[in-house]
Design a protein around this motif. Structure first.
Motif, PDB file in Angstrom:
ATOM      1  N   ARG A 188       0.579  -1.222  -0.263  1.00 36.43           N
ATOM      2  CA  ARG A 188      -0.390  -0.082  -0.161  1.00 36.43           C
ATOM      3  C   ARG A 188       0.970   1.194   0.024  1.00 36.43           C
ATOM      4  NH1 ARG A 188      -1.816   0.809   3.834  1.00 36.43           N
ATOM      5  NH2 ARG A 188      -1.324  -0.131   5.475  1.00 36.43           N
ATOM      6  N   ALA A 189       1.816   1.262   0.623  1.00 39.03           N
ATOM      7  CA  ALA A 189       2.756   2.161   0.875  1.00 39.03           C
ATOM      8  C   ALA A 189       4.431   1.765   0.646  1.00 39.03           C
ATOM      9  CB  ALA A 189       2.377   3.378   2.227  1.00 39.03           C
ATOM     10  N   ARG A 190       5.652   2.578   0.089  1.00 40.03           N
ATOM     11  CA  ARG A 190       7.049   2.277   1.167  1.00 40.03           C
ATOM     12  C   ARG A 190       6.958   3.315   1.554  1.00 40.03           C
ATOM     13  NH1 ARG A 190       5.023   1.195  -4.166  1.00 40.03           N
ATOM     14  NH2 ARG A 190       6.437  -0.907  -5.533  1.00 40.03           N
ATOM     15  N   LEU A 191       7.586   2.983   3.018  1.00 40.22           N
ATOM     16  CA  LEU A 191       8.684   3.880   3.804  1.00 40.22           C
ATOM     17  C   LEU A 191      10.314   3.773   3.456  1.00 40.22           C
ATOM     18  CD1 LEU A 191       8.272   4.855   6.299  1.00 40.22           C
ATOM     19  CD2 LEU A 191       8.883   3.208   7.837  1.00 40.22           C
ATOM     20  N   TYR A 192      10.052   5.325   2.809  1.00 37.19           N
ATOM     21  CA  TYR A 192      12.351   5.236   2.300  1.00 37.19           C
ATOM     22  C   TYR A 192      12.478   5.629   3.931  1.00 37.19           C
ATOM     23  CZ  TYR A 192      10.034   5.013  -2.286  1.00 37.19           C
ATOM     24  OH  TYR A 192       9.792   4.116  -3.305  1.00 37.19           O
ATOM     25  N   LEU A 193      13.830   4.987   3.906  1.00 38.61           N
ATOM     26  CA  LEU A 193      14.153   5.498   5.653  1.00 38.61           C
ATOM     27  C   LEU A 193      15.716   6.252   4.829  1.00 38.61           C
ATOM     28  CD1 LEU A 193      14.788   4.434   8.031  1.00 38.61           C
ATOM     29  CD2 LEU A 193      16.456   2.695   7.676  1.00 38.61           C
ATOM     30  N   ASN A 194      15.696   7.395   5.337  1.00 42.77           N
ATOM     31  CA  ASN A 194      17.276   8.098   5.048  1.00 42.77           C
ATOM     32  C   ASN A 194      18.479   7.538   5.347  1.00 42.77           C
ATOM     33  OD1 ASN A 194      18.169  10.188   3.141  1.00 42.77           O
ATOM     34  ND2 ASN A 194      17.653  11.783   4.097  1.00 42.77           N
ATOM     35  N   THR A 195      18.938   7.179   4.492  1.00 42.74           N
ATOM     36  CA  THR A 195      20.755   7.107   5.398  1.00 42.74           C
ATOM     37  C   THR A 195      21.719   7.795   5.141  1.00 42.74           C
ATOM     38  OG1 THR A 195      21.042   5.483   3.225  1.00 42.74           O
ATOM     39  CG2 THR A 195      19.856   3.478   4.059  1.00 42.74           C
ATOM     40  N   ALA A 196      20.882   8.794   4.387  1.00 37.88           N
ATOM     41  CA  ALA A 196      21.634   9.888   4.453  1.00 37.88           C
ATOM     42  C   ALA A 196      21.888  10.961   5.690  1.00 37.88           C
ATOM     43  CB  ALA A 196      21.659  10.462   3.206  1.00 37.88           C
ATOM     44  N   SER A 197      20.599  10.560   6.174  1.00 32.99           N
ATOM     45  CA  SER A 197      20.080  10.874   7.700  1.00 32.99           C
ATOM     46  C   SER A 197      21.092  10.485   8.882  1.00 32.99           C
ATOM     47  CB  SER A 197      19.227  10.744   8.477  1.00 32.99           C
ATOM     48  OG  SER A 197      18.372  11.568   9.295  1.00 32.99           O
ATOM     49  N   PRO A 198      21.334  11.766   8.960  1.00 33.51           N
ATOM     50  CA  PRO A 198      21.903  11.291  10.822  1.00 33.51           C
ATOM     51  C   PRO A 198      21.866  11.293  11.694  1.00 33.51           C
ATOM     52  CG  PRO A 198      22.641  13.666   9.498  1.00 33.51           C
ATOM     53  CD  PRO A 198      21.820  13.230   8.715  1.00 33.51           C
ATOM     54  N   ALA A 199      20.333  10.751  12.055  1.00 31.17           N
ATOM     55  CA  ALA A 199      19.351  10.226  12.680  1.00 31.17           C
ATOM     56  C   ALA A 199      19.013   8.933  12.757  1.00 31.17           C
ATOM     57  CB  ALA A 199      18.282  11.237  13.069  1.00 31.17           C
ATOM     58  N   VAL A 200      19.485   8.624  11.439  1.00 31.73           N
ATOM     59  CA  VAL A 200      19.515   6.934  10.613  1.00 31.73           C
ATOM     60  C   VAL A 200      20.197   6.325  11.162  1.00 31.73           C
ATOM     61  CG1 VAL A 200      19.000   5.217   9.040  1.00 31.73           C
ATOM     62  CG2 VAL A 200      17.376   7.558   9.156  1.00 31.73           C
ATOM     63  N   GLN A 201      21.489   6.928  10.283  1.00 37.84           N
ATOM     64  CA  GLN A 201      23.010   6.568  11.004  1.00 37.84           C
ATOM     65  C   GLN A 201      23.068   6.218  12.962  1.00 37.84           C
ATOM     66  OE1 GLN A 201      25.540   9.460   9.006  1.00 37.84           O
ATOM     67  NE2 GLN A 201      24.471   9.204   6.738  1.00 37.84           N
ATOM     68  N   ASP A 202      22.523   7.492  13.041  1.00 36.78           N
ATOM     69  CA  ASP A 202      23.610   6.895  14.963  1.00 36.78           C
ATOM     70  C   ASP A 202      22.246   5.949  15.616  1.00 36.78           C
ATOM     71  OD1 ASP A 202      24.692   8.899  15.541  1.00 36.78           O
ATOM     72  OD2 ASP A 202      23.651  10.630  16.009  1.00 36.78           O
ATOM     73  N   LEU A 203      20.974   5.629  15.175  1.00 34.45           N
ATOM     74  CA  LEU A 203      20.711   4.909  15.348  1.00 34.45           C
ATOM     75  C   LEU A 203      21.296   3.196  14.897  1.00 34.45           C
ATOM     76  CD1 LEU A 203      17.624   4.252  16.047  1.00 34.45           C
ATOM     77  CD2 LEU A 203      16.457   3.708  14.263  1.00 34.45           C
ATOM     78  N   LEU A 204      22.397   3.580  13.587  1.00 30.95           N
ATOM     79  CA  LEU A 204      22.297   2.175  12.955  1.00 30.95           C
ATOM     80  C   LEU A 204      23.388   1.672  13.752  1.00 30.95           C
ATOM     81  CD1 LEU A 204      21.662   2.627   9.255  1.00 30.95           C
ATOM     82  CD2 LEU A 204      20.813   0.829  10.758  1.00 30.95           C
ATOM     83  N   ARG A 205      24.365   2.927  14.417  1.00 33.16           N
ATOM     84  CA  ARG A 205      25.297   2.633  15.274  1.00 33.16           C
ATOM     85  C   ARG A 205      24.887   2.344  16.397  1.00 33.16           C
ATOM     86  NH1 ARG A 205      28.395   6.794  12.365  1.00 33.16           N
ATOM     87  NH2 ARG A 205      26.935   8.087  13.124  1.00 33.16           N
ATOM     88  N   ALA A 206      23.695   2.598  17.054  1.00 35.21           N
ATOM     89  CA  ALA A 206      23.493   1.982  18.302  1.00 35.21           C
ATOM     90  C   ALA A 206      23.083   1.266  18.243  1.00 35.21           C
ATOM     91  CB  ALA A 206      22.314   3.309  18.891  1.00 35.21           C
ATOM     92  N   TYR A 207      22.433   0.308  17.315  1.00 33.92           N
ATOM     93  CA  TYR A 207      22.494  -0.965  17.476  1.00 33.92           C
ATOM     94  C   TYR A 207      23.099  -1.673  16.911  1.00 33.92           C
ATOM     95  CZ  TYR A 207      20.088  -5.523  14.831  1.00 33.92           C
ATOM     96  OH  TYR A 207      19.746  -6.976  14.803  1.00 33.92           O
TER      97      TYR A 207
END
Length: 663
Positions: A542-561
């Protein structure tokens, strides 16, 4: 004589029934009787001029309509040719035989209006009794009086000669038509029916005729006043809306003899709104008050008046036959509107700006119907966008050479993306916007980015520099996406926006047309086309959830994981809750998730983030959520950069958390 001829019989005619049907059912409104009788009076003057030029020149032609509400009578008087007694029997009392038609055929005079010999019959549709008192210009010393109730039987008797030749037709109105004996109402009706008649028409004792109006295409007008004269006529004639601009309609060689005036109305239009308003006059008398079908379907903002001698009326004279003359007039009117809009844009820029502002939506559709209009409007017509109405040229400039258009109605994170991009996005769900911009992109050789389409999303959401490992992708999907949403790692602007939910418009359409009631709402042909268009999608996404890998917030989230920080699931859940809240606020049909649960999730995340924790963990979560109070590192290092101690600095006391986040 053959056997077939021997068996021939004469068709019997029930005159009473025929008169009843014709008088009662031929005309759609009792006002037609008034029009027909005034028309007969007009033709009487034309006949007098043709048969007795010297006598006609000696007096002023005049038609007077009088009403007496107390007596319930209506009288139409003329100073025309009058009738002899044989003419009364031959023409007035014979259905289907009209002297006017015969005279026009003999003389070729196109000012004569009558055609079928039925006009006088209309009097019996409104009158209990009809009395005609007449004196012919051929027998000025004799007078005759015709009387009839119902039209089936009549009498003719001598009467005193009128002071001068002419005729008065008096109607004793039926009770249900007594309202016609109102002089104020007569002025309004006759002012429209007779506005183009050459013979002056008076009501009661008025000293000024109801058709005392300057007709700009008939009378010589100084060039300096011509536009003002056209606007004055349009203002006087227009019934509902003020004219914004007026332009002439002129005869076309080999096409139509019609002449008149067209104007752009000030009435608001949107998309398929149809305010077309065209009155057609045949030899000076109103024939069709609502001839909108002569105007192009896209011209819902146009009003006008045209007159012709060649158009063919129906028997009731309330409509036009769709013949060759009709089709020529249709094409000529379309051309005149286009030419008139060009002239308005060139000569009257202030009026042109008002037209664009008032009818922008309609003009978008009109431009798609006529290539000349598209050329005129391409860079001027306003397009609705996320930043208000802008021209396509302004859209292109703001988009860095590309025109951005949203296929849906926006809302939620889709709307947030458009605002964050600081690029105006055209509203593709509005009338004619998308096809107009597609053609504009071809004309100006520029890119068009259709947000919500597969190609448009691919251009807007670029592939990440490095693909995410399957384990991380699975965790992010579980933490952020709802059922029917596909998580897609991507890079897009601005980097401050960590994720955006974009509905799949093809899936939305597929769901709508597969609704149980779709067959009842959508025409079968359109339904087949829509189903063919959506056959390529199964509707599961129904929809696509685009995750912005260039976003500092997403980069920090992945580092934390990766580091096994216990707050990574909490931070991911907070992002998911924010997605649901924003989608609900935007009221998109594709928004997924439970709003109540999302709001509760925010509270849970806040509680978790404010619980006692090590300074190091709090600082890391602050960075993930973009809320680091320290700003830049005092030692010059980027607070969002890699931890110099590496991912294993927390040791075994910080097990990796694999949960789905805050739901």
């Amino acid at each position: 004589m053959s056997e077939g001829q021997e068996n021939l019989r004469t068709t019997e005619v029930d005159l009473g029934g025929l008169v009843s049907v014709l008088a009662t059912h031929l005309y759609s409104t009792p006002l037609v009787a008034l029009r027909e009788l005034v028309q007969n009076a007009h033709d009487s003057h034309t006949r007098r001029r043709l048969e007795d030029p010297a006598g006609a020149a000696a007096h002023e032609p005049r038609i007077t309509v009088r009403a007496d509400a107390a007596r319930r009578t209506l009288a139409i008087e003329d100073t025309g040719a009058g009738l002899t007694e044989p003419e009364i029997h031959a023409y007035l009392a014979t259905v289907g035989t009209g002297y006017t038609r015969l005279l026009r055929e003999v003389t070729g005079n196109e000012e004569l209006i009558g055609a079928f010999g039925l006009g006088f019959l209309s009097a019996f549709s409104v009158a209990e009794e009809v009395t005609v008192t007449t004196t012919s210009h051929r027998e000025p010393a004799l007078g005759h009086r015709y009387r009839s109730r119902g039209g089936e039987q009549y009498s003719v008797e001598p009467a005193p000669a009128r002071p001068r030749p002419g005729t008065v037709v008096e109607l004793t109105l039926k009770p249900e038509h007594a309202h016609l004996a109102d002089e104020a109402a007569l002025r309004e009706v006759l002012g429209r029916y007779c506005v183009l008649l050459a013979v002056p028409v008076y009501v009661g004792d008025d000293q000024r005729p109801v058709n005392d109006i300057a007709v700009p295409w008939r009378e010589p007008v100084p060039q300096a006043r011509l536009y003002a004269a056209r606007m004055e006529f349009a203002t006087a004639f227009g019934r509902r809306f003020e004219p914004l601009a007026a332009f002439p309609f002129e005869p076309v060689d080999g096409g139509t003899d019609a002449v008149g005036l067209l104007w752009v109305q000030d009435g608001g239009t949107y998309g398929s709104s149809d305010n077309r308003d065209l009155a057609v006059y045949l030899r000076g008398m109103l024939l069709a008050d609502d001839a909108r079908d002569l105007l192009p379907s896209w011209a819902g903002f146009i009003g006008g008046v045209v007159e012709s001698n060649r158009l063919t009326p129906t028997a009731s004279r309330e409509d036009l036959q769709r013949d060759e003359h009709y089709r020529h007039l249709q094409q000529a009117l379309a051309d005149a509107i286009v030419n008139g809009l060009y002239e308005t844009a060139r000569l009257h820029p202030a009026a042109w700006r008002r037209i664009l502002a008032r009818h922008g939506q309609d003009l978008l559709g009109a431009a798609l119907c006529d290539e000349r209009l598209f050329t005129l409007l391409a860079d001027d017509v306003p397009v609705p966008t996320s930043q208000g109405d802008l021209t396509a040229g302004a859209l292109r400039a703001a988009g860095g050479g590309a025109v951005h258009v949203a296929l849906g109605s926006g809302g939620g994170f889709e709307e947030m993306l458009y605002r964050a991009m600081r690029v105006p996005i055209a509203r593709g769900d509005r009338y004619a916007v998308l096809p107009f911009l597609r053609r504009y992109a071809q004309l100006r050789d520029c890119r068009i980015v259709e947000l919500g389409s597969e190609d448009g999303n691919r251009e807007l959401f670029r592939d990440p520099e490095q693909p995410l490992p399957a384990e991380e992708l699975g965790w992010l999907t579980a933490a952020l996406a709802d059922e029917g949403e596909q998580l897609v790692p991507a890079r897009f602007e601005p980097p401050g926006l960590p994720l955006v939910l974009v509905p799949d418009r093809e899936a939305e359409l597929k769901a709508r047309i597969e609704d149980d009631q779709a067959d009842a709402r959508i025409p079968s042909a359109a339904l087949r086309l829509a189903r063919a268009f959506t056959a390529r999608t199964d509707g599961g996404t129904r929809a696509r959830l685009y995750l912005n890998t260039a976003s500092p917030a997403v980069q920090d989230l992945l580092r934390a994981y990766r580091a096994g920080h216990t707050g990574s699931a909490t931070a991911a859940g907070l992002l998911r809750s924010l997605k649901v809240i924003m989608a609900a606020a935007g009221a998109t049909g594709s928004a997924g998730g439970d709003l109540g649960a999302a709001l509760a999730g925010v509270g849970t995340a806040v509680a978790a983030l404010t619980a006692p924790a090590t300074d190091e963990l709090s600082a890391g979560l602050d960075r993930i959520l973009g809320d680091d109070p320290r700003g830049a590192d005092p030692h010059g290092s980027d607070p969002r950069g890699d931890d110099p101690r590496g991912d294993d600095s927390r040791g075994d006391d910080s097990p990796r958390e694999q949960g789905e986040g805050v739901r």
